[in-house]
Design an enzyme around this catalytic site. Structure first.
Site, PDB file in Angstrom:
ATOM      1  N   LEU A 249      -1.002  56.958 -20.715  1.00  0.00           N
ATOM      2  CA  LEU A 249      -2.172  57.556 -20.079  1.00  0.00           C
ATOM      3  C   LEU A 249      -2.207  59.054 -20.358  1.00  0.00           C
ATOM      4  O   LEU A 249      -3.284  59.631 -20.558  1.00  0.00           O
ATOM      5  CB  LEU A 249      -2.156  57.303 -18.574  1.00  0.00           C
ATOM      6  CG  LEU A 249      -3.333  57.933 -17.805  1.00  0.00           C
ATOM      7  CD1 LEU A 249      -4.662  57.336 -18.249  1.00  0.00           C
ATOM      8  CD2 LEU A 249      -3.153  57.752 -16.297  1.00  0.00           C
ATOM      9  N   TYR A 250      -1.037  59.686 -20.368  1.00  0.00           N
ATOM     10  CA  TYR A 250      -0.981  61.107 -20.702  1.00  0.00           C
ATOM     11  C   TYR A 250      -1.634  61.354 -22.059  1.00  0.00           C
ATOM     12  O   TYR A 250      -2.468  62.242 -22.214  1.00  0.00           O
ATOM     13  CB  TYR A 250       0.469  61.591 -20.717  1.00  0.00           C
ATOM     14  CG  TYR A 250       0.649  62.966 -21.314  1.00  0.00           C
ATOM     15  CD1 TYR A 250       0.209  64.102 -20.634  1.00  0.00           C
ATOM     16  CD2 TYR A 250       1.257  63.131 -22.560  1.00  0.00           C
ATOM     17  CE1 TYR A 250       0.370  65.368 -21.187  1.00  0.00           C
ATOM     18  CE2 TYR A 250       1.417  64.385 -23.115  1.00  0.00           C
ATOM     19  CZ  TYR A 250       0.974  65.500 -22.422  1.00  0.00           C
ATOM     20  OH  TYR A 250       1.120  66.749 -22.974  1.00  0.00           O
ATOM     21  N   ALA A 251      -1.248  60.561 -23.049  1.00  0.00           N
ATOM     22  CA  ALA A 251      -1.820  60.700 -24.391  1.00  0.00           C
ATOM     23  C   ALA A 251      -3.323  60.468 -24.369  1.00  0.00           C
ATOM     24  O   ALA A 251      -4.092  61.177 -25.038  1.00  0.00           O
ATOM     25  CB  ALA A 251      -1.144  59.717 -25.350  1.00  0.00           C
ATOM     26  N   THR A 253      -5.393  61.022 -21.916  1.00  0.00           N
ATOM     27  CA  THR A 253      -6.108  62.162 -21.322  1.00  0.00           C
ATOM     28  C   THR A 253      -6.170  63.336 -22.289  1.00  0.00           C
ATOM     29  O   THR A 253      -7.149  64.081 -22.301  1.00  0.00           O
ATOM     30  CB  THR A 253      -5.459  62.613 -20.004  1.00  0.00           C
ATOM     31  OG1 THR A 253      -4.099  63.032 -20.230  1.00  0.00           O
ATOM     32  CG2 THR A 253      -5.487  61.494 -18.967  1.00  0.00           C
TER      33      THR A 253
END
Length: 438
Positions: A249-251, A253
């Protein structure tokens, strides 16, 4: 070693909702009768009552957990003549060709080093940070103290606080923004996904909204991430590669941030440069990074996890020393062209760039541990484990030809040298597991 001596490490030159579809209900026809009107009135009051109950019984922002995406934006004290004087003083340009930069995430790892480097060369620098507790806030406060001694004031506030950002641009006509504030970490996204949406998407949009309305509009350099390459298998990673297979999810965003940047550049004429950092390490680093907690746990005699890929494949990272990253950040600011909009209206094409900032020499994590063992003079207790499905990828490797050509970017610090500097800082900052005093 005193905190003031630790500052020398910073001085090292080569750190939507869905659409509502109305049903064609037979009730539309029956509402013409008096009885149906009474029913409508009754249900309207019931619906209104439910709304009021929900409103008055919902927990206030201050009673919610300390998750960054739920924190009240009004809990910080700012404003007033004395505060404005500090803001102006910190942002004052002191060199002939200097720039005035708002650095978000200024108490973070990269933010601290970039802010210090800008200040040393005479640029005006104002920091902004919310000091969240994703990792030990005392480390951020120590970084803040170092910066304040060099004349950099960090405003405590959230990038989602539009009135605060607008006030900062009212007080100072920033020529540039270095946007480093973000919710970091790949694995934490599985625990607190909302914090990533709050900081990395909503926060970016809020900042760009304020910047597009500023007059003059600043040029913006912001931190994307090498994680946008996700499940790509072609190496080294190039800015021309597809980035539509995020592994976390970090990637996702950060990838969304790049698309949002494109939109604001296209519509409003904002000059935007995205920097894809590759595994940054060094003094004053982040405790959630492997090299940092490996050092801590090796010294404490704890077992450290060493991941391996499928079929015992090597897990490797393109470790990039903080001083090399700082050079890339400053070069990006120096080569950023002016935004072309005014008052939120685009007047011509604006610069839009993205660069890899890496070291181009991926190192197996096992080698990282071996170097730390040698520097710490302690044998590590290794636990070989399969790479978990938590967003981590097996390898990263940067193609930096674009940054070399356009920024003059050339990393000079190898992992052995960089880790030696980190370990020296770590041992001076932590003494016997406690922070060094002074």
């Amino acid at each position: 070693m005193t905190q003031l001596k630790q500052m020398s490490h910073l001085d090292i030159s080569p750190p939507t909702p869905g659409k509502f579809k109305m049903d064609k209900s037979p009730y539309i026809h029956r509402l013409r009768g008096h009885g149906s009107l009474a029913k409508l009135t009754f249900w309207s009051f019931v619906f209104l009552g439910l709304i009021l109950i929900f409103f008055f019984h919902s927990p206030s922002p201050n009673s919610l957990p300390s998750d960054p995406f739920r924190r009240s934006l009004r809990t910080y004290n700012w404003g007033g003549p004395a505060w404005e004087k500090r803001v102006r003083s910190s942002a004052k340009v002191r060199s002939r060709h200097g720039i005035s930069v708002l650095v978000t995430g200024a108490a973070g790892f990269v933010g601290t080093h970039v802010s210090a480097a800008l200040k040393r060369r005479g640029d005006g620098v104002l920091g902004l940070d919310c000091f969240n507790d994703y990792y030990d806030p005392s480390l951020k406060r120590a970084r803040q103290a170092l910066l304040e001694r060099s004349g950099v004031f960090i405003v405590e506030g959230d990038i989602n606080d539009a009135p605060l950002l607008s006030k900062l641009f009212e007080v100072v006509a920033f020529t540039h923004v270095m946007h480093l504030a973000a919710q970091a970490g790949v694995r934490y996204a599985m625990e607190n996904p909302g914090s990533y949406v709050h900081s990395n998407i909503a926060g970016l949009v809020n900042l760009l909204e304020v910047c597009k309305n500023a007059n003059p509009q600043p040029a913006i350099v912001w931190a994307s991430s090498s994680s946008v390459y996700g499940l790509n298998t072609k190496v080294p990673f190039s800015e021309r590669d597809r980035t539509d297979q995020p592994a976390s999810l970090y990637a996702a965003t950060k990838k969304a941030g790049e698309e949002i940047a494109h939109t604001y550049n296209h519509i409003y004429g904002l000059s935007l440069t995205g920097l894809r950092f590759f595994t940054v390490y060094g003094p004053w680093g982040r405790p959630d990074m492997a090299y940092f907690f490996f050092t801590r746990d090796i010294l404490k005699g704890k077992t450290i996890p060493i991941f391996e890929g499928a079929n015992h494949g090597t897990v490797a990272r393109d470790f990039t020393y903080i001083d090399d990253i700082v050079k890339g950040c400053l070069a990006s600011l120096d080569t950023a062209e002016k935004s072309t909009g005014s008052g939120g209206k685009k007047k011509g094409p604006a610069q839009l760039r993205v660069f890899n900032l890496g070291n181009t020499s991926p190192v197996p994590v096992t080698d990282l541990v071996t170097i730390l063992e040698r520097l710490l003079k302690v044998k590590a207790k290794r636990n070989i484990m399969k790479l978990p499905r938590n967003g981590d990828v097996q390898f990263t490797h940067a193609n930096i030809s674009s940054a070399q050509r356009e920024l003059g970017y050339k990393p000079t610090t190898d992992l052995q040298t960089g880790l030696k500097k980190f370990v020296r800082w770590y041992l001076s900052y932590y003494s016997g597991g406690k922070k060094a005093s002074g």
